[in-house]
Design an enzyme around this catalytic site. Structure first.
Site, short mmCIF file in Angstrom:
data_model
loop_
_atom_site.label_atom_id
_atom_site.label_comp_id
_atom_site.label_asym_id
_atom_site.label_seq_id
_atom_site.Cartn_x
_atom_site.Cartn_y
_atom_site.Cartn_z
N ASP A 1 -11.31 42.63 39.28
CA ASP A 1 -12.23 41.44 39.66
C ASP A 1 -11.60 40.27 38.90
O ASP A 1 -12.01 40.17 37.51
CB ASP A 1 -13.80 41.74 39.44
CG ASP A 1 -14.40 40.54 40.09
OD1 ASP A 1 -13.95 39.47 40.29
OD2 ASP A 1 -15.57 40.79 40.48
N SER B 1 -22.34 38.86 42.63
CA SER B 1 -21.89 37.74 42.16
C SER B 1 -22.87 36.72 41.38
O SER B 1 -23.55 37.20 40.71
CB SER B 1 -20.93 36.94 42.97
OG SER B 1 -20.03 36.09 42.38
N HIS C 1 -13.56 41.56 43.71
CA HIS C 1 -14.71 40.71 43.87
C HIS C 1 -15.34 40.90 45.40
O HIS C 1 -15.16 40.00 46.30
CB HIS C 1 -14.45 39.30 43.59
CG HIS C 1 -15.90 38.51 43.39
ND1 HIS C 1 -16.43 38.72 42.23
CD2 HIS C 1 -16.43 37.50 44.06
CE1 HIS C 1 -17.43 37.87 42.24
NE2 HIS C 1 -17.58 37.12 43.15
#
Length: 162
Positions: free
Chosen positions: A113, A27, A142
């Protein structure tokens, strides 16, 4: 392995061989791994899982933009504040750092995601000219599956044993 990875530095500093520095993250950490590899010549490889901060202006061009979705609900594309915001984001959009990556990289993400849409990730991935490996798990959102960790470790081991 004789390397130091950014996430393992507290545990492997004594084993660091002085040449193999790998940056890794997911991320925002994946974004920072790409940025660091693009800016720091000492980095020898990178691993990025679902990197954020890619292609902020995607929404202004009829595709999903990257987290934090700064332009998602824009209605007036001629707004002066929007134009300044668009210019400023160029300074930290990961796509602009990805162009400078010269080291091998392992990238893994999925197609579900909603935080870091695959189109935003591909915008950075596609401009990287260095050796790169993509491990896509289509159903991933995610998060990181155990298989992604295993594949990245296998990739890194093979890279370091060359």
């Amino acid at each position: 392995m004789g390397c130091i990875r950014a996430i393992d530095y507290l545990f492997s500093l004594d084993e660091f061989d002085g040449k193999n520095m790998i940056v890794e993250g997911g991320s925002q950490g994946g974004a920072l791994a790409i940025v660091t590899a693009g800016l720091d010549q000492r980095v020898s490889a990178l691993i990025a899982y679902y990197p954020a901060l890619c292609d902020f202006t995607g929404y202004l061009n009829n595709r999903a933009g990257g987290w934090p979705h700064l332009f998602k609900d824009i209605t007036d594309k001629q707004d002066a504040v929007l134009q300044v915001k668009e210019e400023v984001t160029k300074y930290y959009d990961v796509v602009n750092f990805a162009r400078q990556v010269k080291v091998p990289g392992f990238y893994s993400f999925g197609y579900n995601d909603m935080v870091c849409p695959p189109t935003s990730i591909y915008s950075a991935y596609n401009v990287i000219s260095a050796d790169k490996t993509a491990f896509i798990i289509p159903e991933t959102a995610h998060w990181t599956y155990h298989e992604q960790w295993i594949k990245s470790e296998e990739w890194l081991t093979q890279l370091l044993n060359r």
